[in-house]
Design a protein around this motif. Structure first.
Motif, short mmCIF file in Angstrom:
data_model
loop_
_atom_site.label_atom_id
_atom_site.label_comp_id
_atom_site.label_asym_id
_atom_site.label_seq_id
_atom_site.Cartn_x
_atom_site.Cartn_y
_atom_site.Cartn_z
N VAL A 105 0.85 -1.20 0.00
CA VAL A 105 0.00 0.00 0.00
C VAL A 105 0.88 1.25 0.00
O VAL A 105 0.64 2.22 -0.73
N GLN A 106 1.94 1.18 0.79
CA GLN A 106 2.88 2.30 0.86
C GLN A 106 3.53 2.53 -0.52
O GLN A 106 3.68 3.67 -0.96
N GLY A 107 3.87 1.43 -1.18
CA GLY A 107 4.47 1.51 -2.51
C GLY A 107 3.51 2.14 -3.51
O GLY A 107 3.89 3.03 -4.28
N ILE A 108 2.25 1.70 -3.48
CA ILE A 108 1.27 2.24 -4.44
C ILE A 108 1.05 3.73 -4.17
O ILE A 108 1.00 4.55 -5.10
N ALA A 109 0.96 4.08 -2.87
CA ALA A 109 0.77 5.50 -2.53
C ALA A 109 1.94 6.32 -3.07
O ALA A 109 1.75 7.42 -3.61
#
Lengths: 179, 306
Positions: free
Chosen positions: B274-278
């Protein structure tokens, strides 16, 4: 058979390694965004020509509204020069702090106070504003904006020429649009 | 006594008799070779192989002789060379078993030869994997060579073997070694990055749902975009270069997203995804989506803290 394949262990190890290397993805993304904005401001400082009376002393770039950008500029572009002038940076938290700068950048969070900002600027200052969207175009001399994920700039040549700034050819040629 | 040893004893006894009573010329050197081998003098036995071939040329066509030669080389590899990874002796052993199969018209030793080839293939596979497990980047070429030897032998011993699972794992492993080598010296190892991407993609060509390859490609493409701006873009670059490099970075950011979205579907609770996508949305200046995923991240983190 006595020998067994060992591959199942492989994934656990790789996952451990990779998960250790991706802590806080947003920080580098933010840093790269700030660097790109800084690159453009530096290009404006180099490719816009100020009237000769402003070509002495330090070249002051003021940042209004984005402490992150100020920090990046202060670290990355420290000791850079334009012409014979050393570039220095200053950060302003309120319009009353805005000093006698050559270039003032106003972040998108602060565009609502552009009119107020313009009142305190003198002839010397090239105003650069960050836009959220081209439809919000301001009366600044240069607008920075993202188009299809790319940082671009819009030139307001007539506004710049009012203050006797000369915009370099490359800057004009590579602008996203010119008013 | 191991499975193979038990079988070998039977084979040796059979071999001694078959040698005495067979129509082929009596070969005393071969008897000596068998004797040496039976008394576990593996190096000596190996030394007799060439002697037998020169003194008794008809042995070149003898399936049993090559079968025993395979055993001798295999035991030299196991007991003299202590299963050393780079040893060429196990390849010799496999070659002997293959020769034996090819000459064995009556298929007397076929099953055992096949099992032994399979056995040797496993050494190759495990040696290749050991290199990957140790992240031994210096021996990366050996890992490839061992893996190819494994495949070659496995295809002989088990022609119907399904390599898909191993191909997925191995291509991923090699891709990760390339990645590590690239990250040690990004400026001078740029070409390794293409190899890394190629291998991870090879892994995904076989199994598009492979989590680790998708995850690593997603993170890697984003980091590549960031690296272009943070490390490769010189602050004194001219404006054309700034625009060009931004274009390259955005291309990488765009490539990253589908991989991360795919692993997000597989593991929606994984905060690093999720952090990567954000981060990718932030880099692509899609702030609405960035905020959406940052909110998901906050929720996941608060849930995990409860």
């Amino acid at each position: 058979m006595t020998r067994r394949f060992k591959i199942p262990l492989l994934f656990g190890l790789f996952l451990l390694i990779t998960s250790l290397t991706i802590v806080s993805q947003t920080d580098p993304a933010k840093a790269s965004r700030m660097k790109m904005q800084g690159m453009y401001l530096y290009q404006f400082a180099k490719n816009v020509y100020w009237p000769s009376e402003y070509n002495t002393g330090d070249f002051l770039i003021g940042i209004y509204g984005s402490k992150d950008l100020f920090n990046v500029l202060n670290n990355t572009f420290k000791d850079k020069v334009t012409g014979s002038q050393k570039i220095v940076f200053d950060f302003y938290e309120s319009t009353s702090e805005i000093a006698d700068c050559h270039l003032l950048f106003v972040s998108k969070e602060e565009t609502s106070v552009i009119t107020k900002v313009k009142k305190v600027l003198d002839q010397k200052t090239l105003l650069v504003t960050e836009l959220t969207d081209i439809s919000n175009s301001t009366s600044s001399m240069i607008n920075l904006l993202y188009v299809n994920s790319r940082l671009k700039y819009q030139l307001n040549k007539s506004e710049a020429e009012k203050n006797n700034f000369k915009i370099g050819q490359t800057l004009t040629k590579l602008a996203y649009s010119t008013i | 006594m191991s499975f193979f040893k038990k079988i070998l004893s039977t084979v040796l006894i059979f071999g001694v008799f078959s040698n005495i009573f067979s129509q082929s010329t009596y070969c005393p050197e071969k008897m000596l070779l068998l004797q040496k081998y039976k008394s576990k003098e593996y190096e000596n036995a190996r030394g007799y192989i060439d002697t037998v071939l020169s003194q008794c040329p008809d042995q070149i066509q003898d399936a049993y002789f090559w079968h025993v030669c395979g055993f001798i080389n295999l035991d030299v590899f196991k007991y003299v060379e202590n299963k050393e990874a780079g040893s060429p002796t196990k390849a010799k052993a496999a070659d002997c078993f293959i020769k034996s199969i090819n000459l064995d018209i009556e298929k007397k030793y076929f099953d055992l030869n096949n099992k032994l080839i399979d056995y040797v293939s496993t050494f190759y596979y495990n040696d290749a994997v050991k290199i990957l497990q140790k992240f031994d980047t210096k021996n990366q070429e050996n890992a490839l060579s061992y893996y190819n030897s494994f495949k070659k032998l496995k295809e002989i011993s088990n022609p119907d073997y399904d390599f898909r699972e191993k191909e997925v794992d191995f291509n991923f492993g090699i891709g990760m070694l390339y990645k590590m080598r690239y990250e040690k010296d990004k400026t001078n190892n740029k070409s390794l990055l293409d190899s890394c991407i190629n291998y991870l993609n090879k892994s995904l060509e076989i199994d598009s749902d492979q989590y680790s390859a998708n995850y690593n490609l997603g993170i890697m493409y984003h980091n590549l975009g960031v690296d272009i701006i943070m490390e490769e873009l010189d602050i004194d670059a001219d404006l054309e270069m700034v625009i060009l490099m931004q274009e390259q970075a955005v291309n990488y950011f765009s490539k990253s997203l589908p991989f991360l979205k795919k692993v997000y579907q597989m593991k929606p609770q994984e905060t690093s995804i999720v952090q990567g996508i954000a981060a990718v949305y932030y880099s692509l200046n899609d702030m609405e989506k960035h905020v959406e995923y940052m909110n998901i991240l906050k929720e996941l983190e608060s849930n995990s803290g409860e």
